[in-house]
Design a protein around this motif. Sequence first.
Motif, PDB file in Angstrom:
ATOM      1  N   LEU B  20       0.835  -1.207   0.000  1.00 11.94           N
ATOM      2  CA  LEU B  20       0.000   0.000   0.000  1.00 11.94           C
ATOM      3  C   LEU B  20       0.868   1.256   0.000  1.00 11.94           C
ATOM      4  N   THR B  23       1.573   2.037  -3.603  1.00 10.47           N
ATOM      5  CA  THR B  23       0.253   2.322  -4.183  1.00 10.47           C
ATOM      6  C   THR B  23      -0.111   3.790  -3.978  1.00 10.47           C
ATOM      7  N   LEU B  27       2.111   4.967  -7.578  1.00 12.37           N
ATOM      8  CA  LEU B  27       1.152   4.591  -8.617  1.00 12.37           C
ATOM      9  C   LEU B  27       0.285   5.730  -9.173  1.00 12.37           C
ATOM     10  N   TRP B  40      -6.962   4.533 -13.447  1.00 17.03           N
ATOM     11  CA  TRP B  40      -7.357   3.965 -12.147  1.00 17.03           C
ATOM     12  C   TRP B  40      -7.760   2.497 -12.261  1.00 17.03           C
ATOM     13  N   PRO B  43      -4.859  -1.566 -11.802  1.00 16.05           N
ATOM     14  CA  PRO B  43      -4.728  -2.778 -10.992  1.00 16.05           C
ATOM     15  C   PRO B  43      -5.676  -3.897 -11.441  1.00 16.05           C
ATOM     16  N   CYS B 186       1.643  -1.273 -12.623  1.00 16.49           N
ATOM     17  CA  CYS B 186       1.095  -1.926 -11.424  1.00 16.49           C
ATOM     18  C   CYS B 186       1.859  -3.210 -11.121  1.00 16.49           C
ATOM     19  N   PHE B 190       3.805  -4.128  -7.669  1.00 21.20           N
ATOM     20  CA  PHE B 190       3.400  -5.244  -6.800  1.00 21.20           C
ATOM     21  C   PHE B 190       4.385  -6.409  -6.808  1.00 21.20           C
ATOM     22  N   LEU B 220      -5.990  -6.722  -2.676  1.00 22.38           N
ATOM     23  CA  LEU B 220      -4.995  -5.664  -2.884  1.00 22.38           C
ATOM     24  C   LEU B 220      -5.315  -4.851  -4.135  1.00 22.38           C
ATOM     25  N   CYS B 221      -5.636  -5.552  -5.224  1.00 22.31           N
ATOM     26  CA  CYS B 221      -5.912  -4.848  -6.477  1.00 22.31           C
ATOM     27  C   CYS B 221      -7.180  -4.000  -6.346  1.00 22.31           C
ATOM     28  N   ALA B 224      -6.251  -0.945  -4.322  1.00 28.56           N
ATOM     29  CA  ALA B 224      -5.404  -0.039  -5.118  1.00 28.56           C
ATOM     30  C   ALA B 224      -6.250   0.702  -6.145  1.00 28.56           C
ATOM     31  N   SER B 225      -7.145  -0.045  -6.804  1.00 31.25           N
ATOM     32  CA  SER B 225      -7.972   0.568  -7.842  1.00 31.25           C
ATOM     33  C   SER B 225      -8.888   1.642  -7.248  1.00 31.25           C
ATOM     34  N   LEU B 228      -6.814   4.700  -6.275  1.00 33.90           N
ATOM     35  CA  LEU B 228      -6.456   5.451  -7.481  1.00 33.90           C
ATOM     36  C   LEU B 228      -7.678   6.177  -8.027  1.00 33.90           C
TER      37      LEU B 228
END
Lengths: 194, 352
Positions: B20, B23, B27, B40, B43, B186, B190, B220-221, B224-225, B228
């Motif tokens: 994170l 991220t 990112l 965005w 991920p 990404c 990662f 996680l994805c 992250a998404s 973002l």
Amino acid sequence: MIRRLAAVLPLCLLLAGCDVLPYPRELEDTMLVRVLGVDWTGEGVTLTAAAAPEEGGGEGEVLTALAPSMEESRKRLKREGEEYVALTHVTQLVVGKGSDVRAVLEAALAEREVGQTATVWLSKDTSAHALMEAVGGGAKRLTSIELNGGLEAPTVLEALAQLEEDGEILLPALEVVEDTLEAAEIMVWKERCI
Amino acid sequence: MRAEALSLRQLAVLAVTALLAPTADWLPGIVARTGGAAGWLAPVVALPVLMLWLWLLTDLFAREGSDLATVARQGLGKWLGGGLLVLYIMWGVALLAGQLHRSALRMGAVYGEGAGRNLALLALALALWMVWKKVAALCRAGEMLWLALGVGVLGLIALAVPQVEPARLLHRKMEWQGLAAAGGSCLLAFAPALLTTALMGQMPRGQGGRRRAWAWMVALCAMASLLLGAVMGQMGPRLTQTIPQPFLIMVQGLSLQGALARLEAVVAALWLIADFAYAGLVLAAVGMLAGERWGKWTIFGTALLAGASQNWPDWQRWGAVGSLVLGFGLPVLLWVLCKTAKRGKIKGTSCG
């Protein structure tokens, strides 16, 4: 290991200087700036700060500083006041006529204290300094216009995002009518046609 | 379960908490630059590749007690494998230095430059202290750190929803072709999750490990998404790529009916948890890769080198190159090697 770390950690704090520790300030000895006027022209940056209105009516104190850059102007503004001048509570940013709005917005965003949450207004006919001087700051009146006038002023971030995407922004303009601050109209600010 | 045993959950949680950090710091700018308004979604685009990667890794390290060091030595021989481990340690230094630099910038944007640098070093020093004794303690701590940061992330996303302008996320002129490049960045961000395989020697293999690893990757994805999306939905792709700390600027604008405002200082401090987890993961991994005899020296040397040279700009680039080659290329090579080698020649891997 623990002993070694115990020796190293205070060193870290010392290296950081005084800014690592919070610095106490009395609220009574602080001038909370509510409205910040910015005139960004070829001559430099003029900042005009209006404090939150005092209790029992009347507008607050107004300070002015002129310097070649925003950073220096901010430093000079802080020296002008009799109390500690705090820019953390700026709720409205008034940009003077003929100013480079993009430069003002970017400088405000980069400025740690001011940040991106203040709403952005234009001065229709005069510099922001002249506008604010004419109404003695105008913090109270401007808040009233914002709350009751039904005008949606964008925040610094919203304005800059719109400028980046569309190349122009719609900003509410202010004018002085018979010594009173009034909302004039919504003005379009385009890049390179100030 | 032995006292030093690590669970899959602990490793996954440590990796997710650590990741994170890039991220938030790295990112937003890079996906906005490469992917435009659709950045965005990067991920989400990267997710299938990451799932395949996890499938391959869980296959490669399926055997009880195998970890990156043993698999590298058994796959490539003592000398070549040993050389590869040195490369992995150098990658660790590059990753750690890069993250320290970003962390110092993030903290510096709120607390001032000097304080920022020292707060970042403080997180490194604490991670060094934790890793020095027992890795298991770090992994147990990781579960609590995840709880704190996970709640923080969910809170941020909830607060950010009203601020998001849907038009900025779903633009009429979506640049879909850039999305592959954004997904690629990404993957690079990662890839350090691979370092958990260095610690897997202490992890008992159980049922459904792959499924659980997949679930953590999806989580996680998704996070992250959404983060973002929160950044780019508030300021648009162009502004996101031009300003230095888009994540903190996004946080600055969050408020709850005016009750909470200017959260950036708190959130920057909260993200020190991610920096701590990142440093802990890298240091624990390099310690394991170096082996029992050199482990502590390597850990100390890595922390010292990364801390001292964090401002060297090329670390970022070498970290990215390492992520591509050592994070994705070499695991695939090792997997192919052990699949094609004759049965019995390579022992200790699941496919031998």
